[in-house]
Design a protein around this motif. Structure first.
Motif, short mmCIF file in Angstrom:
data_model
loop_
_atom_site.label_atom_id
_atom_site.label_comp_id
_atom_site.label_asym_id
_atom_site.label_seq_id
_atom_site.Cartn_x
_atom_site.Cartn_y
_atom_site.Cartn_z
N GLU A 15 0.85 -1.19 0.00
CA GLU A 15 0.00 0.00 0.00
C GLU A 15 0.89 1.24 0.00
O GLU A 15 1.47 1.59 1.02
CB GLU A 15 -0.94 -0.03 1.19
CG GLU A 15 -1.93 -1.18 1.10
CD GLU A 15 -2.94 -1.21 2.23
OE1 GLU A 15 -3.02 -0.23 3.00
OE2 GLU A 15 -3.65 -2.21 2.33
N TYR A 16 0.98 1.85 -1.16
CA TYR A 16 1.80 3.05 -1.34
C TYR A 16 1.02 4.07 -2.16
O TYR A 16 0.65 3.78 -3.29
CB TYR A 16 3.12 2.72 -2.05
CG TYR A 16 4.17 2.22 -1.10
CD1 TYR A 16 5.14 3.08 -0.60
CD2 TYR A 16 4.17 0.89 -0.68
CE1 TYR A 16 6.09 2.63 0.28
CE2 TYR A 16 5.11 0.44 0.21
CZ TYR A 16 6.08 1.31 0.70
OH TYR A 16 7.01 0.87 1.59
N PRO A 17 0.78 5.26 -1.61
CA PRO A 17 0.01 6.26 -2.34
C PRO A 17 0.82 7.01 -3.40
O PRO A 17 0.24 7.57 -4.33
CB PRO A 17 -0.47 7.21 -1.25
CG PRO A 17 0.54 7.07 -0.15
CD PRO A 17 1.05 5.66 -0.23
N ASN A 19 -3.08 11.39 -5.81
CA ASN A 19 -2.22 11.44 -4.63
C ASN A 19 -1.08 12.44 -4.80
O ASN A 19 -0.73 13.15 -3.86
CB ASN A 19 -1.68 10.05 -4.30
CG ASN A 19 -2.78 9.09 -3.90
OD1 ASN A 19 -3.89 9.50 -3.55
ND2 ASN A 19 -2.51 7.81 -3.96
N TYR A 20 -0.49 12.48 -5.98
CA TYR A 20 0.56 13.49 -6.21
C TYR A 20 -0.01 14.90 -6.17
O TYR A 20 0.59 15.81 -5.60
CB TYR A 20 1.29 13.24 -7.53
CG TYR A 20 2.41 12.24 -7.40
CD1 TYR A 20 3.57 12.56 -6.69
CD2 TYR A 20 2.34 10.99 -7.98
CE1 TYR A 20 4.62 11.65 -6.57
CE2 TYR A 20 3.37 10.08 -7.85
CZ TYR A 20 4.51 10.41 -7.14
OH TYR A 20 5.54 9.51 -7.00
N LEU A 21 -1.18 15.09 -6.78
CA LEU A 21 -1.77 16.43 -6.80
C LEU A 21 -2.25 16.88 -5.43
O LEU A 21 -2.03 18.03 -5.03
CB LEU A 21 -2.95 16.47 -7.78
CG LEU A 21 -2.62 16.46 -9.26
CD1 LEU A 21 -3.89 16.33 -10.10
CD2 LEU A 21 -1.83 17.69 -9.67
N ASN A 58 0.53 17.70 -2.80
CA ASN A 58 0.29 19.11 -3.14
C ASN A 58 1.18 19.62 -4.26
O ASN A 58 1.69 20.75 -4.22
CB ASN A 58 0.43 20.00 -1.90
CG ASN A 58 -0.62 19.69 -0.87
OD1 ASN A 58 -1.80 19.60 -1.19
ND2 ASN A 58 -0.19 19.47 0.36
N MET A 59 1.38 18.80 -5.27
CA MET A 59 2.18 19.20 -6.42
C MET A 59 1.31 20.02 -7.37
O MET A 59 0.15 19.69 -7.58
CB MET A 59 2.75 17.97 -7.12
CG MET A 59 3.74 17.21 -6.24
SD MET A 59 4.36 15.71 -7.02
CE MET A 59 5.50 16.42 -8.19
N CYS A 113 7.17 12.30 -12.06
CA CYS A 113 7.16 11.44 -10.87
C CYS A 113 6.44 10.12 -11.14
O CYS A 113 6.93 9.05 -10.74
CB CYS A 113 6.51 12.16 -9.70
SG CYS A 113 7.52 13.49 -9.02
N ILE A 114 5.31 10.19 -11.80
CA ILE A 114 4.55 8.97 -12.07
C ILE A 114 5.31 8.05 -13.02
O ILE A 114 5.38 6.83 -12.80
CB ILE A 114 3.15 9.31 -12.61
CG1 ILE A 114 2.32 9.95 -11.49
CG2 ILE A 114 2.45 8.07 -13.15
CD1 ILE A 114 1.02 10.54 -11.93
N LEU A 115 5.90 8.62 -14.06
CA LEU A 115 6.66 7.78 -15.00
C LEU A 115 7.90 7.19 -14.33
O LEU A 115 8.26 6.03 -14.58
CB LEU A 115 7.02 8.58 -16.24
CG LEU A 115 5.82 9.02 -17.09
CD1 LEU A 115 6.27 9.88 -18.26
CD2 LEU A 115 5.00 7.82 -17.57
N ARG A 116 8.54 7.94 -13.45
CA ARG A 116 9.67 7.40 -12.68
C ARG A 116 9.19 6.20 -11.85
O ARG A 116 9.85 5.15 -11.82
CB ARG A 116 10.27 8.47 -11.78
CG ARG A 116 11.38 7.92 -10.86
CD ARG A 116 11.88 8.96 -9.90
NE ARG A 116 10.77 9.47 -9.11
CZ ARG A 116 10.87 10.50 -8.28
NH1 ARG A 116 12.00 11.14 -8.13
NH2 ARG A 116 9.82 10.88 -7.59
N ASP A 117 8.06 6.34 -11.19
CA ASP A 117 7.50 5.24 -10.40
C ASP A 117 7.28 4.00 -11.26
O ASP A 117 7.74 2.90 -10.94
CB ASP A 117 6.17 5.65 -9.76
CG ASP A 117 6.30 6.64 -8.63
OD1 ASP A 117 7.41 6.80 -8.09
OD2 ASP A 117 5.28 7.26 -8.28
N ILE A 118 6.58 4.19 -12.36
CA ILE A 118 6.20 3.05 -13.20
C ILE A 118 7.41 2.39 -13.84
O ILE A 118 7.56 1.16 -13.79
CB ILE A 118 5.17 3.51 -14.26
CG1 ILE A 118 3.84 3.80 -13.56
CG2 ILE A 118 5.00 2.46 -15.36
CD1 ILE A 118 2.83 4.51 -14.38
#
Length: 186
Positions: free
Chosen positions: A71-73, A100-102, A106-107, A116-121
């Motif tokens: 469970e990671y937001p 969650n990022y927005l 608070n990005m 950030c999302i592409l780095r995660d994936i």
């Protein structure tokens, strides 16, 4: 290190996309003796979300192979070192990750959220034998004229296009029926 296989699964709310992704992961796990991992980005903010999370957990508990749930937001890249080429991952879901990022982080810069999302994936894809990414399809509607909704649609559309460009397969699930949009059939 060789990148793992990447599959993208999208669809509308309650379309059956998560069940399809889980079934695909189980089949993959059985065929290649892989461990199943479910990366859940949802944060139980209300009763409906809590019930949805519980239902998904129950479904996985009755699967023919055991699942490990993470469970990671956000900042999923931080757990990529926990996986190996013996793991298959289901990431559910990109729309929640954008939220969650927005709103949790608070990005405000859309390009930073996308990065950030592409780095995660792609860090998860690099670590595992395979990654199945689930997302809601909200870009088939008329673009919103409100600033926040339009920003959200733009971020999500860009993220989807980036994932699909790297994916070996892409599916749209409608009414429980997966429609293959990319990849070799068979």
């Amino acid at each position: 290190m060789e990148k793992g296989k990447l599959i993208f699964v999208s669809g509308g709310v309650r379309s059956g996309k998560s069940s399809f992704a889980e079934e695909m992961a189980i089949e993959w796990g059985e065929q290649h003796a892989l461990k199943l991992n479910y990366i859940a980005c949802g944060v139980p903010s209300d009763r409906e979300m809590y019930d949805r999370i519980s239902r998904h957990q129950q479904n996985r508990s009755s699967a023919p192979l055991p699942w490990k749930t993470w469970e990671y937001p956000y900042e999923l890249y931080r757990i990529s070192s926990q996986f190996s080429k013996q793991d298959i991952l289901v990431l559910d879901c990109v729309t929640t990750l954008v939220n969650n990022y927005l709103f949790e982080k608070n990005m405000v810069d859309p390009n930073e959220v996308i990065k950030c999302i592409l780095r995660d994936i792609f860090s998860l894809q690099e670590a595992a034998a395979g990654l199945i990414v689930v997302s809601n399809e909200v870009n088939q509607e008329i673009p919103s004229q409100t600033t926040l909704t339009g920003k959200y649609q733009s971020i999500l559309g860009n993220v989807h296009q980036n994932i699909v460009s790297q994916a070996g397969g892409a599916y749209l699930v409608e009414n429980g029926i997966p429609i293959q949009k990319k990849g070799a059939v068979g």
